[in-house]
Design an enzyme around this catalytic site. Structure first.
Site, PDB file in Angstrom:
ATOM      1  N   GLU A 669     -13.496  10.958  13.575  1.00 14.54           N
ATOM      2  CA  GLU A 669     -14.424  10.016  12.938  1.00 14.54           C
ATOM      3  C   GLU A 669     -13.923   8.596  13.068  1.00 14.54           C
ATOM      4  OE1 GLU A 669     -15.931   7.232  10.275  1.00 14.54           O
ATOM      5  OE2 GLU A 669     -13.943   8.045   9.933  1.00 14.54           O
ATOM      6  N   HIS A 698     -23.842  11.292   9.534  1.00 13.02           N
ATOM      7  CA  HIS A 698     -24.185  11.614   8.157  1.00 13.02           C
ATOM      8  C   HIS A 698     -25.204  10.648   7.569  1.00 13.02           C
ATOM      9  CE1 HIS A 698     -20.502  13.966   8.656  1.00 13.02           C
ATOM     10  NE2 HIS A 698     -21.010  14.746   7.737  1.00 13.02           N
TER      11      HIS A 698
END
Length: 763
Positions: A669, A698
């Site tokens: 990430e 997300h």
């Protein structure tokens, strides 16, 4: 008389009612009033589950995240969120996920950074502060909850996140000292506590879990300063710690001017005895004696043997509770009709854990003989489990003993392997790929459900999943990705899927636990020795590979992630269970390689999650965790490329350990943290290939090509381009194809633009 209380209750509901209400609101199918009504109903229902306690937590319920709730209560809202003209609820969800309802007109706000809550699988939204942040109290949410609790005749104990933990979890965009904001913050906390007193609160639970971490002297001093100022508030403070031992913070915690102290007696039973010695005689000692993070039944006889001398000594000053909030376990075991009855007798979810507290309190306050039947039943269930032939597998135990040091080593160093792999794969510079999963559509879910319920034959199910794989491969080829995946349509969850095919695992029907927002997971239950009866992914991967000339990654979940995202047996060391899982995954890796798969990704999304909270304990964990990954991955030829993936954690401080994993390619990430990860690569020369995620999956926002091009360019300025991959930051199962296709298309176009510019430079 010992009193019993709880630190927090699961929010999502017995049947995930909160999840479905949130998603209906986000998609514009329910109004804000409807969402609020469902949330209020759930919160009241949860209070009724806890009505037999002496004190019931109020304020632990959240629509998304309690850290985000705290930031909103304190007025700590980033300017990009504050500028919006919508309601508080809209701002709340924009901070959490980049937009509010899906039908909203604005959809381009950057969501808050999301990381793991200490060493759990729960994610929180990181508060964003600076030296210029102005705090202001907005306590309407908690005041409203207290008013409702009073009407329901609930003995309410408000729950708030403490000021020092809030500061420690926050990110300061200007690099300023967090403690410089403490005076302003404490002033607002004082207002908050006074407001709670006016709302009828007598006790307030104030959570400071950073007390179980390594605290530098300025932070220890800050605790003393803050709580000496807060002691004038007209409420009694229960200072709450959990997830570990106090150690060098023990004296500090005991001497702070609060009315009571909660410590985790699951993680530190012996230390709890020292706390009882240190704690002044006018303070309450709350002991977390029921495990709030695992689902096994408490050994009540053993716990009573520990507690009885303390109860004799402390009397009314002894409170009993779970070790931490029950947020980390499912709601109740009573709906589980498909579990083995013998196994079910050994389980306790949130509701059952609160009943265990009642048994303990009755035994201490009235006598063991008043609960003799309950104690005998508990002992019999635990004895039956420990003696079961399903728990110990001699073949697995023998395999563990046969592990050799060379089983964790690749044949050649990375440079030689990577050259061999590149020659075989013929990938362009800056290869593009995804993390593994594609959208889990309603069609996919209904097919899996029908198959599980016996409404589809094995052949029809396979055909339906192959249709989904065909679609995923075709879309990836049309987008122009370089390394493809089969999309994981057959997988309900990245851990549950594998657990269902391994021996030693059991599964609940309704054992859902919140991971973040509306995202829930249903952790497997590891009850016995783990082994692999047969192939788990080979057929699906082979089918996908038959549809394209491009390489298709085999997709597996790593042993440490399976361990950390499961409810793990407590009768053997976690590292031994992890090695068992590693051997099972190793067999699958070798089977994929034998079937012709040249790229295999072994996800270790939860590696950092298991990291002990004290840095002095890190080395032991990282040693066995990394060895487990290497055991699972390193039985392959040099030409087989091993990938791994990690998401939503702070990795900068363990980057050297990640390098020791020796994966050929790691994807990680980076987008939601605004490429902060790159700081690690400026100070540590990561030796292998890496793909920092360039788009935040997300959030429903679709990144544009120009933005992604800037991000990829930044990456090339820090990481050698010959070792750089381009990818999203996590799997795409929670997104819609309408979001995924343009996002990946923009990612590929951005990458192609960078390739072109690099070619021009070279020319």
């Amino acid at each position: 008389m010992a009193q019993i209380h709880n630190l927090g209750f699961p929010r999502i509901g017995e049947k995930r009612e909160l999840k479905f209400a949130l998603e209906a609101y986000w998609h514009g199918n329910e109004s804000a009033d409807q969402l609020t009504t469902i949330a209020d109903t759930l919160e009241r229902r949860h209070w009724q589950h806890q009505a037999q306690l002496d004190w019931v937590p109020v304020g632990d319920f959240s629509l998304y995240d309690h850290v985000l709730d705290t930031a909103m209560t304190l007025g700590a809202i980033p300017e990009r969120i504050r500028e919006a003209t919508e309601t508080d609820l809209d701002r709340y969800f924009r901070f959490a996920r980049g937009r509010s309802p899906e039908s909203g007109v604005c959809c381009g706000t950057r969501a808050g950074k999301m990381v793991k809550w200490f060493n759990t699988n729960y994610h929180y939204i990181v508060p964003e502060l600076s030296a210029n942040t102005q705090f202001s109290l907005n306590n309407r949410r908690l005041e409203r909850a207290l008013d409702t609790a009073r009407q329901e005749n609930i003995a309410a104990k408000p729950v708030i996140l403490g000021p020092l933990t809030f500061l420690a979890l926050s990110e300061f965009s200007d690099g300023s000292d967090p403690l410089a904001k403490l005076p302003d913050l404490v002033q607002v906390y004082g207002q908050w506590l006074n407001a709670l007193a006016r709302s009828g609160a007598t006790w307030v639970q104030i959570d400071e879990p950073i007390l179980v971490t390594d605290l530098a002297q300025p932070w220890q001093t800050a605790f003393e300063t803050a709580y000496h100022q807060l002691q004038s508030a007209p409420v009694k403070l229960l200072l709450t710690t959990y997830f570990g031992e106090l150690r060098n913070n023990l004296r500090l915690a005991c001497e702070l001017p609060v009315a009571g102290l909660h410590v985790d007696a699951i993680e530190g039973r012996e230390e709890a005895l020292r706390v009882a010695d240190w704690l002044p005689s006018h303070k309450v000692l709350s002991l977390g004696v029921i495990n709030g993070r695992n689902i096994w039944r408490n050994d009540l006889n053993d716990t009573l043997t520990f507690l009885e001398p303390l109860a004799e000594r402390l009397g009314d000053r002894l409170w009993l509770a779970p070790s931490c909030s029950l947020l980390h376990v499912p709601v109740t075991v009573r709906h589980e009709t498909q579990l083995d009855p013998a196994l079910k007798k050994t389980l306790a979810f949130a509701v059952e854990k609160l009943y265990e507290l009642q048994i303990l309190a009755r035994a201490l306050n009235v006598g063991r003989d008043t609960v003799s039947a309950e104690l005998a039943q508990c002992q019999q269930a635990l004895t039956d489990y420990r003696q079961s032939s399903k728990v110990i597998n001699p073949e697995v135990q023998s395999a563990l003993k046969a592990i050799r040091p060379e089983d964790t080593q690749r044949h050649s160093p990375f440079e030689a392997r990577y050259a061999t792999q590149q020659a075989q794969l013929s990938l362009p510079v800056l290869p593009t790929t995804t993390i593994g999963s594609f959208p889990q559509t309603a069609t996919i879910r209904s097919v899996r459900r029908d198959y599980r319920q016996g409404h589809l034959t094995e052949d029809r199910y396979r055909e339906a999943m192959q249709e989904q794989i065909q679609y995923a491969i075709a879309e990836q080829e049309r987008i122009g990705l370089d390394v493809l995946v089969h999309g994981e349509a057959e997988r309900n969850d990245m851990v549950e899927y594998f657990g269902e095919q391994l021996d030693g695992f059991a599964f609940s029907q309704f054992g859902w636990v919140q991971s973040y927002g509306s995202r829930c997971v249903k952790p497997p239950i590891i009850y016995g020795d783990v082994s692999r009866p047969g192939d788990m992914t080979v057929a699906w991967t082979q089918y996908a590979a038959s549809l394209t000339d491009k390489p298709v990654k085999g997709m597996l979940t790593g042993p440490v992630t399976i361990l950390n995202w499961s409810f793990v047996r407590e009768d053997q060391l976690r590292r031994e269970t992890c090695r068992q899982i590693a051997l099972a995954i190793r067999e699958e890796v070798n089977a994929l390689e034998a079937a012709g798969t040249t790229i295999i990704q072994i996800d270790e999304a939860a590696l950092r999650e298991g990291l002990p909270l004290r840095q002095s304990d890190w080395n032991e964990y990282l040693t066995w965790a990394i060895d487990a990954f290497r055991l699972s991955a390193n039985g392959v030829k040099d030409s087989t490329q091993i990938h791994t993936h990690m998401c939503y954690s702070e990795f900068n401080d363990i980057i050297d350990a990640i390098a020791r994993m020796d994966a050929d390619v790691i994807t990680i990430e980076a987008s939601r943290s605004n490429l902060k990860l790159l700081e690690a690569f400026r100070s540590f020369e990561y030796p292998n290939a890496i793909g920092p995620g360039v788009y935040d999956i997300h959030s429903p926002n679709v990144p544009d090509t120009a933005t992604l091009q800037v991000l990829v360019q930044k990456l090339t300025e820090t990481i050698p381009i010959e070792r750089l991959w381009v990818n999203p930051d996590c799997g795409l199962k929670t997104r819609q194809w309408e979001e995924v296709v343009p996002s990946l298309t923009h990612m590929v176009k951005a990458t192609e633009a960078i390739r072109f510019s690099q070619t021009k430079k070279a020319g």
